[in-house]
Each structure stands twice: as C-alpha cells, then as structure tokens.
Enzyme design. Structure first.
Site, PDB file in Angstrom:
ATOM      1  N   LYS A  35       0.814  -1.225   0.000  1.00 28.99           N
ATOM      2  CA  LYS A  35       0.000   0.000   0.000  1.00 28.99           C
ATOM      3  C   LYS A  35       0.847   1.274   0.000  1.00 28.99           C
ATOM      4  O   LYS A  35       0.432   2.307  -0.533  1.00 28.99           O
ATOM      5  CB  LYS A  35      -0.945   0.001   1.197  1.00 28.99           C
ATOM      6  CG  LYS A  35      -1.986  -1.098   1.192  1.00 28.99           C
ATOM      7  CD  LYS A  35      -2.971  -0.962   0.051  1.00 28.99           C
ATOM      8  CE  LYS A  35      -4.102  -1.965   0.159  1.00 28.99           C
ATOM      9  NZ  LYS A  35      -5.079  -1.840  -0.944  1.00 28.99           N
ATOM     10  N   GLU A  86     -10.332   5.236   2.830  1.00 31.13           N
ATOM     11  CA  GLU A  86     -11.094   4.098   3.324  1.00 31.13           C
ATOM     12  C   GLU A  86     -10.113   2.975   3.601  1.00 31.13           C
ATOM     13  O   GLU A  86      -9.019   2.944   3.040  1.00 31.13           O
ATOM     14  CB  GLU A  86     -12.128   3.647   2.286  1.00 31.13           C
ATOM     15  CG  GLU A  86     -11.617   2.684   1.226  1.00 31.13           C
ATOM     16  CD  GLU A  86     -10.547   3.242   0.299  1.00 31.13           C
ATOM     17  OE1 GLU A  86      -9.684   2.452  -0.154  1.00 31.13           O
ATOM     18  OE2 GLU A  86     -10.558   4.458   0.007  1.00 31.13           O
ATOM     19  N   SER A 131       1.738  -9.703  -0.776  1.00 28.94           N
ATOM     20  CA  SER A 131       1.342  -8.290  -0.704  1.00 28.94           C
ATOM     21  C   SER A 131       1.377  -7.706   0.696  1.00 28.94           C
ATOM     22  O   SER A 131       1.366  -6.476   0.848  1.00 28.94           O
ATOM     23  CB  SER A 131      -0.053  -8.114  -1.305  1.00 28.94           C
ATOM     24  OG  SER A 131      -0.993  -8.913  -0.613  1.00 28.94           O
TER      25      SER A 131
END
Length: 396
Positions: free
Chosen positions: A97, A119, A378
């Site tokens: 991210k 969000e 990830s």
C-alpha cells in the site's frame, strides 16, 4: 494468447479511463472538478522528472524498495514446483500500500490541499495513508467499517498513534464497501481542501489507472528479479484480488509475457467469478448483485478482500482472456497461512494467503509439477495474527 501490443487500454490504460467496456467516471457533478483536477495533476506529475525523483527516493530510502524475490525452497520441494515470493510484506508499514499512498500524498501537496481521507478494510491502506500524512505534514481521517475495526484493532491503534482520526462506519455491513461510501460522502462536503486517497484500482477515473501506475513498480522490479534467478519469465504469476491493486501492479509488467496471470479471489467475494457488470463507486466493473441490481454482501476471512467488486482493469483482462480469476475458501486460506509460516518462517497476511492457498490446491493439477510460480506477497501477517489465533482456538 491475445496480442495486446496494439491495445493501450490493457498495457497502459487510456486517459478517458476505459478498459474496454469497463472503468469510466460515474460521479455527481459536485465531484467532477476534483477528479478532473486530480487527473490533470497526476498526468503533469508523472511526466515531471523532479516529482518522479522525489517519489522514487521516498520509496527507496523510506519505504524500503526494492523489495526482494525469495525462493521458498521447502515448499517448492513439497509441492513439486518452483515457488518464488515478491516480498511486498517487507515494505515499510508491511504491505504494498505504501507505493500508492506516497504518490497520492505527494499529489495532495502538489494540488495545494492540506488534508487526506481514506477508506480501509484490513487497515493496511489506512496505516500507510496515516504514515504518509505524518511524513508529509497532512491532516488525515480514515474511514473503516465498525466490524473491521474490531477485527483489526491493532491497525486502528497504529493509525491513531500516527496522528490520524479513525471513523468507525456503522451503516450497512460495517465493512469495506460501507467505509468507501462514507469516505465519498465526506469528500463531497470538503473537496476544496481534501484529497480522497483511494487504496485500490477502483473508483472513477483517474483512480484505477493512477493507482495501477503507482503500483506497477511491483512488477517492474519482479520481472528482472525472477529472470535473474531462473533465466526467463515464470510459468505463472499469481496475486490475490479484492479491489486488485497488488495484482494490477504485478500483472502490468507481465501482460505481454508468456506467463499465465492468475488472480485469486475469496470464494465469498468472487466478483470476477460470480459478478455481473454494474456501475458502483464511480466505475463500471463487475459486482456481486442480486436480480434487482442491488449490491450483495461479500465475505472473506480477510478484511482486505471483503469487497463485492473488482477494479475495472481486472474485469477487462478477464473479458479478453488474458488473466484468469479463481477463488479459494476460508479454510484453504487458514491452512495456507499456517503452512507458509511453518515451512518458510514467513507469516503472510490473510490476503496473499489466498494466492498461496490456490497454489497449494492446484500444484500438480492446474499448475503442473515443475512449473515456476511467482506469488506477490502483498502483506505480512502481524495484523492478522490475533484474528487467526482466535479462529484456531489459541485464546479459548
């Protein structure tokens, strides 16, 4: 294999925001100025060497890039394949991210705005956004479904520790889609000084394209790394898919390669596998809907994949047959979560454990013995350890 060399929509995104029949910009008039401004600012910044140098410098010196590719020797032997992980779990904040939010936070400053909202589902995007806001001196508010704040209490604390406000959303299913709804409502009310940092390849144009551009560093690093290790492209490139940003960023570098691209969705939220086209959250893509077009609830053991839709580029890649989308259930994911920890000393986030669960299930079947497989790891599993411990009965 479909030849995509003449199709810019699949390999670079076109600037009207369309990936074939998917994507677009479906928003109220009150947000039109903001997204047009964002598109213009992003295009200018992406072509600005100074912006790019700053962006890449932060990812390198602060984010920890490049992330390595690790061979799973023990699992490779037991599964009869050659398994490699692209280690986004080693990035600062523990997931991919950070690649996106550093870019969007820099764009926020470039637009002269002072506040960022986001969000989050599992909390990894929220933590990364709070981190970037602290680094760059921005105010930050993160919207998170009330159910997810309970599942991911540690990440809620991390966001608050970083100086961000966390708003628990109590409407609807109290999960990711409801957090998105509330963040969009907030954005309409304060668009002049606030940028909405969407965490995945979803939403109105330019978000799906822009987030993919910020995340394509994953694949651009991974392809030469895996080639240096095995001498060619892998037989399979696999990544988990909720909205799908880590998969889009990984697939981008391999879309014209010989590698099979496989996105793995949760069985309870398989928007590509079971969804139908619709327009939700500012984009046209595939969503879980009933016969009346009402959005259905998604379910996943992973809060980060608990979304009833998918990014439009994934819908497009599926429609043209370039990428394949499969699903796994919660039991398979929990088993894979434990297997990687015990076999390799790597505790995965529940999200990439979906990709591993598919690999374990299909080794010797859809993935022939001897195949080379690259899986995007990830995120790391710190955030999920307590949840999994409760599910496995350790705290009873």
């Amino acid at each position: 294999m479909t030849n995509l060399s003449q199709d810019p929509k699949a390999i670079s995104g076109d600037f009207d925001g369309r990936f074939g029949d998917f994507g677009g910009r479906y928003i109220p008039e009150s947000l039109n100025h903001a997204v047009v401004e964002l598109e213009r600012t992003f295009n200018e910044a992406w072509a600005d060497p100074e912006f790019m140098a700053t962006y890449l410098s932060i990812l390198n010196s602060y984010g920890g890039r490049p992330s390595p590719v690790t061979k799973c020797n023990n699992l490779s032997r037991s599964l009869g394949i050659e398994l490699y992980l692209k280690r986004e779990d080693l990035n600062h904040t523990g997931s991919h991210k950070i690649n996106n939010v550093i870019g969007q936070a820099l764009l926020t400053k470039r637009m002269g705005k002072t506040r960022i909202i986001a969000e989050t589902g599992a909390g990894q995007h929220g933590v990364a956004t709070a981190t970037a806001a602290a680094l760059l001196g921005l105010k930050c508010t993160v919207y998170m479904g009330e159910l997810d704040t309970e599942r991911q209490a540690l990440n809620v604390f991390r966001m608050k520790l970083l100086g961000s406000e966390v708003v628990a959303v109590t409407s609807g299913s109290r999960t990711l889609k409801d957090a998105i709804n509330e963040a969009m409502r907030e954005w309409v009310a304060c668009v002049e000084d606030t940028h909405y940092c969407i965490g995945s390849v979803m939403g109105p144009h330019p978000y799906p394209y822009m987030v993919r551009q910020f995340q394509k560093i994953i694949g651009e690093e991974a392809r030469p790394q895996i080639n240096a290790l095995i001498g060619n492209d892998p037989d399979f490139v696999i990544a988990c898919v909720g909205g799908g940003s880590n998969a889009a960023g990984t697939f981008h570098a391999f879309v014209e390669s010989r590698s099979a691209l496989i996105g793995v969705e949760p069985a309870g939220g398989a928007a590509v596998g079971r969804g139908v086209p619709g327009v939700i959250h500012g984009m046209r893509s595939q969503f879980l809907q009933d016969e009346f077009g009402q959005l259905q609830e998604a379910h996943s053991v992973s809060a980060g994949l608990d979304y009833p839709g998918v990014g439009p580029e994934h819908s497009y890649l599926s429609a043209i047959g370039r990428a394949q989308y499969e699903s796994v259930n919660d039991e398979e994911v929990l088993s894979a979560f434990q297997l990687l920890a015990r076999s390799e000393g790597i505790i995965p986030a529940l999200e990439p454990a979906h990709g591993l669960a598919y690999i374990v299930r299909e080794a010797g079947k859809a993935i022939p013995f001897g195949s080379s497989v690259l899986l995007t790891m990830s995120g790391r599993g710190d955030k999920d350890a307590e949840t999994v411990a409760h599910m496995l009965g350790y705290f009873q």
